[in-house]
Design a protein around this motif. Structure first.
Motif, PDB file in Angstrom:
ATOM      1  N   LEU A 111       0.834  -1.193   0.000  1.00  0.00           N
ATOM      2  CA  LEU A 111       0.000   0.000   0.000  1.00  0.00           C
ATOM      3  C   LEU A 111       0.873   1.249   0.000  1.00  0.00           C
ATOM      4  O   LEU A 111       1.776   1.376   0.822  1.00  0.00           O
ATOM      5  N   LEU A 112       0.608   2.137  -0.910  1.00  0.00           N
ATOM      6  CA  LEU A 112       1.312   3.425  -0.957  1.00  0.00           C
ATOM      7  C   LEU A 112       0.316   4.500  -0.555  1.00  0.00           C
ATOM      8  O   LEU A 112      -0.644   4.758  -1.280  1.00  0.00           O
ATOM      9  N   LYS A 113       0.531   5.097   0.595  1.00  0.00           N
ATOM     10  CA  LYS A 113      -0.371   6.142   1.081  1.00  0.00           C
ATOM     11  C   LYS A 113       0.135   7.497   0.611  1.00  0.00           C
ATOM     12  O   LYS A 113       1.289   7.848   0.832  1.00  0.00           O
ATOM     13  N   ILE A 114      -0.770   8.234  -0.023  1.00  0.00           N
ATOM     14  CA  ILE A 114      -0.440   9.572  -0.510  1.00  0.00           C
ATOM     15  C   ILE A 114      -1.593  10.501  -0.141  1.00  0.00           C
ATOM     16  O   ILE A 114      -2.731  10.249  -0.530  1.00  0.00           O
ATOM     17  N   ARG A 115      -1.283  11.551   0.577  1.00  0.00           N
ATOM     18  CA  ARG A 115      -2.309  12.551   0.860  1.00  0.00           C
ATOM     19  C   ARG A 115      -2.488  13.424  -0.380  1.00  0.00           C
ATOM     20  O   ARG A 115      -1.524  13.806  -1.029  1.00  0.00           O
ATOM     21  N   TYR A 116      -3.739  13.709  -0.685  1.00  0.00           N
ATOM     22  CA  TYR A 116      -4.075  14.500  -1.860  1.00  0.00           C
ATOM     23  C   TYR A 116      -3.310  15.820  -1.872  1.00  0.00           C
ATOM     24  O   TYR A 116      -2.743  16.216  -2.891  1.00  0.00           O
ATOM     25  N   GLU A 117      -3.280  16.482  -0.729  1.00  0.00           N
ATOM     26  CA  GLU A 117      -2.614  17.780  -0.644  1.00  0.00           C
ATOM     27  C   GLU A 117      -1.124  17.663  -0.951  1.00  0.00           C
ATOM     28  O   GLU A 117      -0.552  18.533  -1.618  1.00  0.00           O
ATOM     29  N   ASP A 118      -0.502  16.604  -0.472  1.00  0.00           N
ATOM     30  CA  ASP A 118       0.918  16.376  -0.743  1.00  0.00           C
ATOM     31  C   ASP A 118       1.147  16.106  -2.222  1.00  0.00           C
ATOM     32  O   ASP A 118       2.076  16.638  -2.829  1.00  0.00           O
ATOM     33  N   LYS A 128       6.986   9.946  -9.300  1.00  0.00           N
ATOM     34  CA  LYS A 128       8.143   9.042  -9.260  1.00  0.00           C
ATOM     35  C   LYS A 128       7.928   7.945  -8.225  1.00  0.00           C
ATOM     36  O   LYS A 128       8.249   6.780  -8.467  1.00  0.00           O
ATOM     37  N   GLN A 129       7.401   8.317  -7.052  1.00  0.00           N
ATOM     38  CA  GLN A 129       7.141   7.341  -6.004  1.00  0.00           C
ATOM     39  C   GLN A 129       6.097   6.309  -6.449  1.00  0.00           C
ATOM     40  O   GLN A 129       6.228   5.118  -6.155  1.00  0.00           O
ATOM     41  N   ILE A 130       5.079   6.779  -7.143  1.00  0.00           N
ATOM     42  CA  ILE A 130       4.039   5.873  -7.641  1.00  0.00           C
ATOM     43  C   ILE A 130       4.643   4.873  -8.622  1.00  0.00           C
ATOM     44  O   ILE A 130       4.395   3.666  -8.528  1.00  0.00           O
TER      45      ILE A 130
END
Length: 76
Positions: free
Chosen positions: A5-12, A22-24
């Motif tokens: 699971l890759l957690k990404i906050r929308y705002e970030d 790149k992280q994705i």
């Protein structure tokens, strides 16, 4: 399966789409395509907080419906 699971906050993400792009790609073990990079280039921070311009009743109802997820993600 936290490693899957890759957690990404929308705002970030919206604040730094190239970095997160790149992280994705790294997380998915793939290389970015030109189309993906072009889409990232269109990201704008102006969408952050846009919900606040909606009628209060709509925001309250949406918050009620998504309360569990919003709490889990750290928005509430």
């Amino acid at each position: 399966d936290q490693d899957r699971l890759l957690k990404i906050r929308y705002e970030d993400f919206m604040s730094n789409p190239k970095q997160w792009g790149k992280q994705i790609c790294k997380h998915l073990s793939t290389e970015p395509t030109t189309a993906f990079e072009n889409a990232l280039a269109q990201a704008r921070t102006t969408s952050i907080g846009k919900y606040q311009r909606r009628p209060a009743e709509e925001v309250e109802e949406a918050t009620r419906i998504a309360e569990g997820a919003l709490k889990q993600l750290g928005y509430l």
